[in-house]
Design a protein around this motif. Sequence first.
Motif, short mmCIF file in Angstrom:
data_model
loop_
_atom_site.label_atom_id
_atom_site.label_comp_id
_atom_site.label_asym_id
_atom_site.label_seq_id
_atom_site.Cartn_x
_atom_site.Cartn_y
_atom_site.Cartn_z
N LYS A 43 -15.62 -1.69 30.70
CA LYS A 43 -14.94 -2.78 30.53
C LYS A 43 -14.12 -2.60 29.25
N ARG A 44 -14.44 -1.73 28.35
CA ARG A 44 -14.13 -1.55 26.88
C ARG A 44 -13.08 -0.28 27.04
N PHE A 45 -11.93 -0.80 26.79
CA PHE A 45 -10.71 0.31 26.61
C PHE A 45 -10.73 0.93 25.29
N LEU A 46 -10.63 2.19 25.39
CA LEU A 46 -10.32 2.99 24.09
C LEU A 46 -9.10 3.80 24.19
N VAL A 47 -8.32 4.07 23.21
CA VAL A 47 -7.12 5.13 23.22
C VAL A 47 -7.44 5.99 21.79
N GLU A 48 -7.07 7.20 21.99
CA GLU A 48 -6.92 8.16 21.11
C GLU A 48 -5.58 7.75 19.88
N GLN A 49 -5.75 7.52 18.73
CA GLN A 49 -4.81 7.07 17.92
C GLN A 49 -3.37 7.85 17.93
N GLY A 50 -3.40 9.32 17.73
CA GLY A 50 -2.39 10.11 17.74
C GLY A 50 -1.58 9.82 19.09
N ALA A 51 -2.54 9.97 20.24
CA ALA A 51 -1.76 9.85 21.72
C ALA A 51 -1.13 8.63 21.93
N PHE A 52 -1.75 7.43 21.39
CA PHE A 52 -1.11 6.10 21.54
C PHE A 52 0.30 5.96 20.59
N GLU A 53 -0.06 6.68 19.62
CA GLU A 53 1.34 6.40 18.64
C GLU A 53 2.31 7.29 19.33
N ASP A 54 2.17 8.41 19.87
CA ASP A 54 3.29 9.19 20.40
C ASP A 54 3.78 8.51 21.71
N TRP A 55 2.73 7.75 22.58
CA TRP A 55 3.20 6.99 23.81
C TRP A 55 3.93 5.79 23.21
N LEU A 56 3.84 5.27 21.95
CA LEU A 56 4.43 3.94 21.76
C LEU A 56 5.93 4.34 21.11
N THR A 57 5.98 5.54 20.58
CA THR A 57 7.35 6.16 20.11
C THR A 57 8.11 6.56 21.17
#
Length: 66
Positions: A43-57
């Motif tokens: 139920k808990r969602f986690l995302v690695e910060q660097g990968a998330f920032e790259d994806w957002l960019t």
Amino acid sequence: MIETNLKLLTTKDISEIYGIPRTTAYELLHIRGCPVVKGGNGKRFLVEQGAFEDWLTKRRMNQVAQ
């Protein structure tokens, strides 16, 4: 021993870091292609910060290009 500096973010972390509502953080994590990892209870969602920032960019760049 291999050391990593990976930082996993919760929806609460995303909300606080990026100044967005928690519901928006959940919506982002449900977008296809988001590098999300489900937590131990599923139920808990986690995302690695660097990968998330790259994806957002990349998403921002695609939106600007359109």
